[in-house]
Design a protein around this motif. Sequence first.
Motif, PDB file in Angstrom:
ATOM      1  N   LYS A 130       2.820   1.805  -3.285  1.00  0.00           N
ATOM      2  CA  LYS A 130       1.938   2.165  -4.395  1.00  0.00           C
ATOM      3  C   LYS A 130       1.478   3.619  -4.279  1.00  0.00           C
ATOM      4  O   LYS A 130       1.340   4.315  -5.300  1.00  0.00           O
ATOM      5  CB  LYS A 130       0.760   1.203  -4.450  1.00  0.00           C
ATOM      6  CG  LYS A 130       1.177  -0.189  -4.920  1.00  0.00           C
ATOM      7  CD  LYS A 130       0.033  -1.189  -4.886  1.00  0.00           C
ATOM      8  CE  LYS A 130       0.522  -2.567  -5.346  1.00  0.00           C
ATOM      9  NZ  LYS A 130      -0.542  -3.594  -5.315  1.00  0.00           N
ATOM     10  N   GLN A 161       4.387   5.653  -5.444  1.00  0.00           N
ATOM     11  CA  GLN A 161       4.570   5.585  -6.891  1.00  0.00           C
ATOM     12  C   GLN A 161       3.691   6.586  -7.630  1.00  0.00           C
ATOM     13  O   GLN A 161       4.053   7.040  -8.723  1.00  0.00           O
ATOM     14  CB  GLN A 161       4.277   4.168  -7.389  1.00  0.00           C
ATOM     15  CG  GLN A 161       5.355   3.151  -7.034  1.00  0.00           C
ATOM     16  CD  GLN A 161       4.916   1.727  -7.292  1.00  0.00           C
ATOM     17  OE1 GLN A 161       3.889   1.470  -7.934  1.00  0.00           O
ATOM     18  NE2 GLN A 161       5.674   0.772  -6.784  1.00  0.00           N
ATOM     19  N   SER A 191      -4.921  -6.814  -2.325  1.00  0.00           N
ATOM     20  CA  SER A 191      -4.205  -6.086  -3.373  1.00  0.00           C
ATOM     21  C   SER A 191      -5.167  -5.405  -4.336  1.00  0.00           C
ATOM     22  O   SER A 191      -4.934  -4.263  -4.770  1.00  0.00           O
ATOM     23  CB  SER A 191      -3.289  -7.048  -4.140  1.00  0.00           C
ATOM     24  OG  SER A 191      -2.288  -7.574  -3.301  1.00  0.00           O
ATOM     25  N   LYS A 192      -6.249  -6.082  -4.668  1.00  0.00           N
ATOM     26  CA  LYS A 192      -7.251  -5.490  -5.559  1.00  0.00           C
ATOM     27  C   LYS A 192      -7.865  -4.247  -4.924  1.00  0.00           C
ATOM     28  O   LYS A 192      -8.054  -3.213  -5.594  1.00  0.00           O
ATOM     29  CB  LYS A 192      -8.329  -6.525  -5.886  1.00  0.00           C
ATOM     30  CG  LYS A 192      -9.355  -6.067  -6.918  1.00  0.00           C
ATOM     31  CD  LYS A 192     -10.319  -7.201  -7.248  1.00  0.00           C
ATOM     32  CE  LYS A 192     -11.344  -6.757  -8.292  1.00  0.00           C
ATOM     33  NZ  LYS A 192     -12.286  -7.859  -8.640  1.00  0.00           N
ATOM     34  N   ILE A 212      -6.471  -2.339  -2.565  1.00  0.00           N
ATOM     35  CA  ILE A 212      -5.423  -1.314  -2.513  1.00  0.00           C
ATOM     36  C   ILE A 212      -5.268  -0.634  -3.868  1.00  0.00           C
ATOM     37  O   ILE A 212      -5.191   0.596  -3.964  1.00  0.00           O
ATOM     38  CB  ILE A 212      -4.095  -1.942  -2.053  1.00  0.00           C
ATOM     39  CG1 ILE A 212      -4.151  -2.250  -0.562  1.00  0.00           C
ATOM     40  CG2 ILE A 212      -2.921  -1.031  -2.380  1.00  0.00           C
ATOM     41  CD1 ILE A 212      -2.977  -3.048  -0.056  1.00  0.00           C
ATOM     42  N   ASN A 213      -5.213  -1.406  -4.935  1.00  0.00           N
ATOM     43  CA  ASN A 213      -5.035  -0.840  -6.272  1.00  0.00           C
ATOM     44  C   ASN A 213      -6.174   0.114  -6.623  1.00  0.00           C
ATOM     45  O   ASN A 213      -5.949   1.189  -7.207  1.00  0.00           O
ATOM     46  CB  ASN A 213      -4.942  -1.949  -7.313  1.00  0.00           C
ATOM     47  CG  ASN A 213      -3.654  -2.744  -7.206  1.00  0.00           C
ATOM     48  OD1 ASN A 213      -2.667  -2.273  -6.637  1.00  0.00           O
ATOM     49  ND2 ASN A 213      -3.651  -3.954  -7.728  1.00  0.00           N
ATOM     50  N   ALA A 214      -7.394  -0.271  -6.264  1.00  0.00           N
ATOM     51  CA  ALA A 214      -8.543   0.577  -6.571  1.00  0.00           C
ATOM     52  C   ALA A 214      -8.505   1.866  -5.760  1.00  0.00           C
ATOM     53  O   ALA A 214      -8.814   2.956  -6.265  1.00  0.00           O
ATOM     54  CB  ALA A 214      -9.841  -0.191  -6.301  1.00  0.00           C
ATOM     55  N   ARG A 223      -5.082   8.782  -6.769  1.00  0.00           N
ATOM     56  CA  ARG A 223      -4.213   9.369  -7.790  1.00  0.00           C
ATOM     57  C   ARG A 223      -4.842  10.649  -8.359  1.00  0.00           C
ATOM     58  O   ARG A 223      -4.142  11.620  -8.677  1.00  0.00           O
ATOM     59  CB  ARG A 223      -3.996   8.345  -8.910  1.00  0.00           C
ATOM     60  CG  ARG A 223      -3.023   8.784  -9.986  1.00  0.00           C
ATOM     61  CD  ARG A 223      -3.221   7.940 -11.232  1.00  0.00           C
ATOM     62  NE  ARG A 223      -3.184   6.527 -10.969  1.00  0.00           N
ATOM     63  CZ  ARG A 223      -2.095   5.757 -11.057  1.00  0.00           C
ATOM     64  NH1 ARG A 223      -0.951   6.304 -11.431  1.00  0.00           N
ATOM     65  NH2 ARG A 223      -2.154   4.454 -10.798  1.00  0.00           N
ATOM     66  N   GLU A 270      -4.862 -11.588  -2.512  1.00  0.00           N
ATOM     67  CA  GLU A 270      -5.365 -11.209  -3.836  1.00  0.00           C
ATOM     68  C   GLU A 270      -6.438 -10.131  -3.724  1.00  0.00           C
ATOM     69  O   GLU A 270      -6.406  -9.121  -4.447  1.00  0.00           O
ATOM     70  CB  GLU A 270      -5.931 -12.440  -4.544  1.00  0.00           C
ATOM     71  CG  GLU A 270      -6.448 -12.161  -5.948  1.00  0.00           C
ATOM     72  CD  GLU A 270      -6.979 -13.411  -6.638  1.00  0.00           C
ATOM     73  OE1 GLU A 270      -7.626 -13.261  -7.685  1.00  0.00           O
ATOM     74  OE2 GLU A 270      -6.749 -14.526  -6.127  1.00  0.00           O
ATOM     75  N   PHE A 327       0.821  -1.207   0.000  1.00  0.00           N
ATOM     76  CA  PHE A 327       0.000   0.000   0.000  1.00  0.00           C
ATOM     77  C   PHE A 327       0.861   1.266   0.000  1.00  0.00           C
ATOM     78  O   PHE A 327       0.648   2.190  -0.794  1.00  0.00           O
ATOM     79  CB  PHE A 327      -0.938  -0.015   1.209  1.00  0.00           C
ATOM     80  CG  PHE A 327      -2.018   1.032   1.186  1.00  0.00           C
ATOM     81  CD1 PHE A 327      -2.579   1.469  -0.005  1.00  0.00           C
ATOM     82  CD2 PHE A 327      -2.493   1.574   2.370  1.00  0.00           C
ATOM     83  CE1 PHE A 327      -3.590   2.419  -0.020  1.00  0.00           C
ATOM     84  CE2 PHE A 327      -3.505   2.524   2.369  1.00  0.00           C
ATOM     85  CZ  PHE A 327      -4.048   2.954   1.171  1.00  0.00           C
ATOM     86  N   VAL A 334      -5.788   3.339  -4.509  1.00  0.00           N
ATOM     87  CA  VAL A 334      -4.686   4.165  -5.007  1.00  0.00           C
ATOM     88  C   VAL A 334      -5.070   4.844  -6.312  1.00  0.00           C
ATOM     89  O   VAL A 334      -4.754   6.020  -6.537  1.00  0.00           O
ATOM     90  CB  VAL A 334      -3.405   3.324  -5.173  1.00  0.00           C
ATOM     91  CG1 VAL A 334      -2.320   4.107  -5.901  1.00  0.00           C
ATOM     92  CG2 VAL A 334      -2.894   2.861  -3.804  1.00  0.00           C
ATOM     93  N   ASP A 335      -5.780   4.130  -7.177  1.00  0.00           N
ATOM     94  CA  ASP A 335      -6.238   4.738  -8.422  1.00  0.00           C
ATOM     95  C   ASP A 335      -7.163   5.921  -8.131  1.00  0.00           C
ATOM     96  O   ASP A 335      -7.100   6.959  -8.806  1.00  0.00           O
ATOM     97  CB  ASP A 335      -6.969   3.709  -9.283  1.00  0.00           C
ATOM     98  CG  ASP A 335      -6.009   2.779 -10.009  1.00  0.00           C
ATOM     99  OD1 ASP A 335      -4.813   3.103 -10.068  1.00  0.00           O
ATOM    100  OD2 ASP A 335      -6.469   1.718 -10.499  1.00  0.00           O
TER     101      ASP A 335
END
Length: 297
Positions: free
Chosen positions: A20, A23, A283-284, A286-288, A294, A280, A17, A290-291
């Motif tokens: 990301k 990043q 991570s999904k 977290i990615n959402a 952003r 899994e 987390f 972070v998006d």
Amino acid sequence: MIKGKSLAPGAFQTAGFVSKLQQVGYKVNEVDALPDGPRTWTFGASSQPNGGRNEEANVEVNHEVKKAVCGVVDGDLATFPIVVGGECNICPAIMSALWERLAPKRVGLMYVDGDADLTIPGEPGSSGNLASMTFTHMAMVEGALESMKPFARPDGSGVVNNSNVVIFGLNAGLQSNTRDQIGYLLNEGYRVFTSAAIARDQESRAKQAIQYLEERVDHILVHFDVDAIDGVGFPLANVINRTGVGFDEAMAAMRVFLRSKKVCGIVIAEVNPDHDPDLEMTSKLINALVDGLREEI
């Protein structure tokens, strides 16, 4: 907290987390509200005389969380706190900290949750778990635990009332959301969006919800309890809830909230990594998130 939920902060770290967020351009300062380790307990713990299980430990955690949030939030909002729980019952402490640090500005709450969390301590049928009493303590409903009353606004009133909170994702068909609880929300004039309504049109409902708060408060905390996501397709929550709102639909609503210039922080609650040994789903999620974040840079 329940042992599985105590693993959530570590799981978020393992799933990257922080890296990301870095990043996409965030400068991250990690703060551990419980440096001596999480407080864990089980559903089998006995209720104390005033109706709360593990009450002393729960209240201690709230004091530590409030102290940590007060330590990183200042009046000019140079930081954007992201609190990874844990149980949802830390929300009164976080809201109390924001009211204290951001005064005289008004703080609002987007409460994304499938549960009303309006159990009254000691009432017949109550589990005694403070997580089921989170809204009870935020609104200081009659019968709330005395030990939770320090988590208030500076004037001593509850951190939420019908003017500064939206309940988003309430599963009206869930047995634990009793008629009395739903009746309380209706009678007291709270703004509620049910999971059924969100499943039909999440972005429109999310825009209505955030606009409602933007018109009434200066800053907004988003509390995201992952049991608002339907547990059939995404069983990451500690207690699975069949809300009818899929992962993509829930995150579409979250992206709407995160675009608001008044959103000043996020709480992520009720993640149980025991349900996700390969991380899994974590991570999904977290990615959402972070998006969505952003877009704020």
